[in-house]
Design an enzyme around this catalytic site. Structure first.
Site, short mmCIF file in Angstrom:
data_model
loop_
_atom_site.label_atom_id
_atom_site.label_comp_id
_atom_site.label_asym_id
_atom_site.label_seq_id
_atom_site.Cartn_x
_atom_site.Cartn_y
_atom_site.Cartn_z
N HIS A 271 2.63 2.49 4.06
CA HIS A 271 1.64 2.81 5.11
C HIS A 271 2.29 3.63 6.21
O HIS A 271 2.40 3.18 7.34
CB HIS A 271 1.07 1.51 5.69
CG HIS A 271 0.07 0.85 4.79
ND1 HIS A 271 -1.28 0.95 4.99
CD2 HIS A 271 0.23 0.09 3.68
CE1 HIS A 271 -1.93 0.27 4.04
NE2 HIS A 271 -1.03 -0.27 3.24
N ASP A 324 3.36 -3.68 1.76
CA ASP A 324 2.15 -3.91 0.94
C ASP A 324 1.60 -2.60 0.41
O ASP A 324 1.91 -1.53 0.92
CB ASP A 324 1.08 -4.61 1.79
CG ASP A 324 0.70 -3.78 3.01
OD1 ASP A 324 1.63 -3.27 3.68
OD2 ASP A 324 -0.49 -3.62 3.29
N GLU A 325 0.75 -2.71 -0.60
CA GLU A 325 -0.04 -1.60 -1.13
C GLU A 325 0.79 -0.33 -1.34
O GLU A 325 0.45 0.74 -0.84
CB GLU A 325 -1.22 -1.30 -0.19
CG GLU A 325 -2.18 -2.48 -0.06
CD GLU A 325 -3.39 -2.16 0.80
OE1 GLU A 325 -4.50 -2.43 0.34
OE2 GLU A 325 -3.23 -1.67 1.94
N VAL A 326 1.88 -0.46 -2.08
CA VAL A 326 2.72 0.70 -2.34
C VAL A 326 2.31 1.32 -3.69
O VAL A 326 2.46 0.70 -4.73
CB VAL A 326 4.21 0.31 -2.35
CG1 VAL A 326 5.08 1.53 -2.65
CG2 VAL A 326 4.59 -0.31 -1.00
#
Ligand SMILES: *[C@@H]1O[C@H](CO)[C@@H](O)[C@H](O)[C@H]1NC(C)=O
Ligand SMILES: *[C@@H]1O[C@H](CO)[C@@H](O)[C@H](O)[C@H]1NC(C)=O
Ligand SMILES: *[C@@H]1O[C@H](CO)[C@@H](O)[C@H](O)[C@H]1NC(C)=O
Ligand SMILES: *[C@@H]1O[C@H](CO)[C@@H](O)[C@H](O)[C@H]1NC(C)=O
Ligand SMILES: *[C@@H]1O[C@H](CO)[C@@H](O)[C@H](O)[C@H]1NC(C)=O
Length: 531
Positions: A271, A324-326
Site C-alpha cells: 500500500h 497486507d494485500e500484496v
C-alpha cells in the site's frame, strides 16, 4: 383501520416512549460506560462545589507538565458545560457539598507505554466535612480514567440548577481487561485536519480507549513530512493537506497527555504507491507502481530512514509495518525486477516474505516491536520475528491460530470491528469476543486486545465522529470490562449505551443514533435516549 384505532396505537406508542425514556435517564440506573470492574453505590445526592478543586497532597507524582491538572480541568469543564450553573453551594449545609477531589498517584513517572498500569480506585463518600472524593492510582494515566468515571457520575440537576453527584456513596475499583484498546484512523484516503484528530483523541478518552493507530500513508496520498527523505510528502493530495514533522510530534504529545499511545504505520510493500511521487525509483515502473520495488536497495534504505525519523517522535513500543494485500504481479512482470527474482531464485510470494522480514529487521534495529497485518502470518507465520504482533482483520478465528503459534495478536476482524462497514451494527461490535476459542491462560495472555478501524475511503472531517461513535464505544466496553460482567445479550446494555451516546452529544461529539446502520441520521422525531 379506523382513525380511532390509529389514535389508540399512537397514544400507546407515546406512553411507551415516556416509560422507556424515563427509565433510560433514571438516576437509579448505573450509567457508566464502559462498566467498571467493580462498583457499589448508594442513593444519596451531593452538590458539586462551585469552587470544586483538585488536591494532590500525598501524591508521589509531581505533575511537572500539568498532565493531571489539565485532565482535571477538562473533566470538570465537560460536566459544567452542559448548562448554565445557577446554584450557589456556599449557601447550603457544607457536609453535602463536595469540595473537591483528592488524587493520590504512587508512581512519580509520567512515562506512557504499552502495559502502563491504568487501574484506579474512586471513592465518593455520602457525607463528611470537609467532603472530598478520592482517586487512588499507580500512575497518572490510571488517575485520568478515574477522573473520566467521576465525570460520568456528575449530573446537572434541573431543579437545583447546579451539578450534583448522584448515587453516593460510590466505591469503584477498576482496571482494563486488555492492555491494547485501539482506534485506527486513516489519513491517506482523506486528510484529517489536526484539530479533528485532536477532537477524536478527546472522545477516545470518554470510552477509555488507549491506542490511536495512525494509518498515516497509503496508496492514495503521503501527507507526513519525514526529514530523512524530504520529497516523500510530495505524494500528499495538496500542500495544505500535509502534516509537518512537528505536527506529528504534537499529535503524539497531545495523545500522551490523555493517556493514549500513538501507533504509527507504514503499510509496506503493498500500500505504498504514493511514496513514488517524490521518489519514482521506488516504483517497479511508471506503469506498475506497487508493491515497492523489492529489487532496489534504495527501497530498504528509505524504509530505514523513515523508521529512524519515526523513532524520534513515535515512542510507543510498536510500529506497524502493514504487509497486507500484496499483489506481486508488478514484480513478476517488470523486466528488471523479474531478472532480480530469477537471480535470487525467488518467485513473487518468496519475495513478499523476503521484503516483510527485511523490513521487520530494520524496525527491530530502531528498537521497535513489530505489528503486521495477518496475511504475513497466514503466508509465512513461522518465519516472522518472535516479537511480531499479528493484526487480525480478514475474519474471525485467526487469533486462536496466532497464539497457538506463540505470537501475540490484536483483533480487528472486519465483519465486526470495521467502522467503515456501515452494516456492522453496534450489537456486533459489542459481542465480538477477542478470546473466542482460546482457553489456555498462557495463550489468552498473548491477545493484547483489539482495535476498531475507520478506513477512510468514505470518511473525512465531515462524517468521522458519527462513523466512529457510538459503535466504537460498544467495542471499548468489550475491551475494558471483565468478561463476566459483559452482557451475553447486547440488548441488555442498550439503554446504557444510548445514555453514553447522548453524553457524547452533550460533550459536543457528533455520535450517531444507536439504532440503525452506522452513522445514520435519526429515523424520526424522538428523545436522544430512544434512538
Ligand atoms: C454565593 O453566595 C455567597 C454568599 O452569599 C456570595 O459571597 C458569592 O458571591 C455567591 N457566589 C456566586 C457565584 O453567586
Ligand atoms: C435534584 O435536586 C433536588 C433538590 O436538591 C432533589 O430533590 C432531586 O432529587 C434531584 N434530582 C435528581 C434527579 O437527583
Ligand atoms: C494483481 O494485479 C494484476 C495486475 O494489476 C491483476 O491483473 C490481478 O488480477 C491482480 N491479482 C489479484 C489476486 O488481485
Ligand atoms: C514459490 O516458491 C516457493 C519455494 O520457494 C514454493 O513453495 C511456492 O509454491 C512457490 N509459489 C508459487 C506461486 O509458485
Ligand atoms: C469456535 O469453536 C467452535 C466449536 O469448535 C466453532 O463452531 C466456531 O466456529 C469457533 N469460532 C471461531 C471464531 O473460530
Amino acid at each position: 383501520m379506523g382513525i380511532r384505532r390509529l389514535e389508540g396505537i399512537f397514544l400507546w406508542y407515546l406512553l411507551c416512549i415516556f416509560v422507556i425514556s424515563a427509565s433510560a435517564v433514571d438516576i437509579k440506573h448505573l450509567n457508566i460506560w464502559p462498566m467498571p470492574k467493580s462498583v457499589s453505590h448508594g442513593y444519596g445526592n451531593l452538590h458539586l462545589s462551585n469552587e470544586f478543586e483538585l488536591r494532590t497532597d500525598g501524591s508521589k507524582f509531581a505533575d511537572a507538565s500539568s498532565i493531571l491538572k489539565d485532565a482535571f480541568k477538562r473533566s470538570i469543564d465537560v460536566v459544567r458545560s452542559t448548562h448554565v450553573i445557577e446554584f450557589n453551594t456556599s449557601k447550603i449545609d457544607p457536609s453535602l457539598v463536595l469540595k473537591g477531589i483528592r488524587v493520590v498517584v504512587s508512581s512519580p513517572s509520567d512515562e506512557l507505554q504499552h502495559g502502563t498500569d491504568e487501574s484506579y480506585k474512586l471513592h465518593v463518600p455520602a457525607r463528611g466535612s470537609p467532603l472530598y472524593a478520592h482517586i487512588e492510582a499507580k500512575t497518572v494515566y490510571g488517575a485520568l480514567h478515574g477522573l473520566e468515571t467521576f465525570s460520568q457520575v456528575c449530573h446537572y440537576n434541573i431543579s437545583s440548577r447546579g451539578i450534583q453527584v448522584h448515587q453516593v456513596p460510590w466505591a469503584i475499583a477498576d482496571q482494563p481487561r486488555f492492555s491494547y484498546r485501539g482506534l485506527m484512523l486513516d489519513t491517506s484516503r482523506h486528510y484529517l485536519p489536526i484539530p479533528v484528530i485532536k477532537k477524536v483523541i478527546d472522545s477516545m478518552t470518554y470510552a477509555k480507549l488507549n491506542v490511536l493507530h495512525w494509518h498515516i500513508v497509503d496508496t492514495q496520498s503521503f501527507p507526513l513530512e519525514l526529514p530523512s527523505y524530504p520529497k516523500l510528502w510530495n505524494g500528499a493530495y495538496s500542500i495544505p493537506e500535509r502534516y509537518t514533522f512537528a505536527d506529528g510530534e504534537e499529535i503524539v504529545s497531545y495523545a500522551k497527555r490523555r493517556g493514549i499511545n500513538v501507533l504509527a504505520e507504514i503499510d509496506v510493500p503493498g500500500h505504498a504507491e504514493s511514496w513514488g511521487v517524490g521518489y519514482p525509483a521506488l516504483w517497479p515502473s511508471k506503469d506498475c507502481k506497487q508493491p515497492l520495488d523489492v529489487s532496489n536497495e534504495f527501497t530498504f534504505k528509505l524504509i530505514d530512514g523513515i523508521l529512524s525519523d519515526f523513532s524520534k517522535i513515535f515512542k510507543y513500543k510498536f510500529v506497524h509495518l502493514g504487509g497486507d494485500e500484496v499483489n506481486t504481479s508488478c514484480w513478476e512482470t517488470t523486466p528488471h525486477v523479474q531478472k532480480w527474482l530469477h537471480k535470487n531464485r525467488m518467485n513473487g510470494s518468496k519475495a513478499y516474505e523476503y521484503f516483510v522480514l527485511r523490513a521487520q529487521k530494520i524496525a527491530l534495529s530502531h528498537g521497535y516491536d513489530i505489528i503486521n497485518w495477518e496475511e504475513t502470518f497466514n503466508n509465512f507465520g513461522k518465519k516472522l520475528n518472535p516479537k511480531t504482533v499479528v493484526h487480525n482483520w480478514l475474519g474471525s478465528g485467526v487469533a486462536q491460530n496466532v497464539v497457538k503459534a506463540g505470537l501475540r495478536c490484536i483483533v480487528s476482524n472486519q465483519d465486526s470491528w470495521y467502522l467503515d462497514h456501515l452494516d456492522a451494527l453496534w450489537q456486533g461490535f459489542y459481542s465480538n469476543e477477542p478470546l473466542t476459542n482460546i482457553t489456555d491462560p498462557k495463550q489468552q495472555a498473548l491477545v493484547l486486545g483489539g482495535e476498531v478501524c475507520a478506513w477512510a475511503e468514505h470518511i473525512d472531517a465531515s462524517d468521522i465522529e458519527q462513523t466512529i461513535w457510538p459503535r466504537a464505544a460498544a467495542a471499548a466496553e468489550r475491551l475494558w470490562t471483565p468478561y463476566g460482567k459483559l452482557a451475553k445479550d447486547p440488548e441488555k446494555v442498550k439503554s446504557r449505551l444510548s445514555y453514553f451516546r447522548c453524553l457524547l452529544n452533550q460533550r459536543g461529539v457528533a455520535a450517531a443514533p444507536v439504532d440503525g446502520l452506522g452513522r445514520e441520521a435519526p429515523i424520526e422525531p424522538a428523545s436522544c435516549y430512544l434512538q
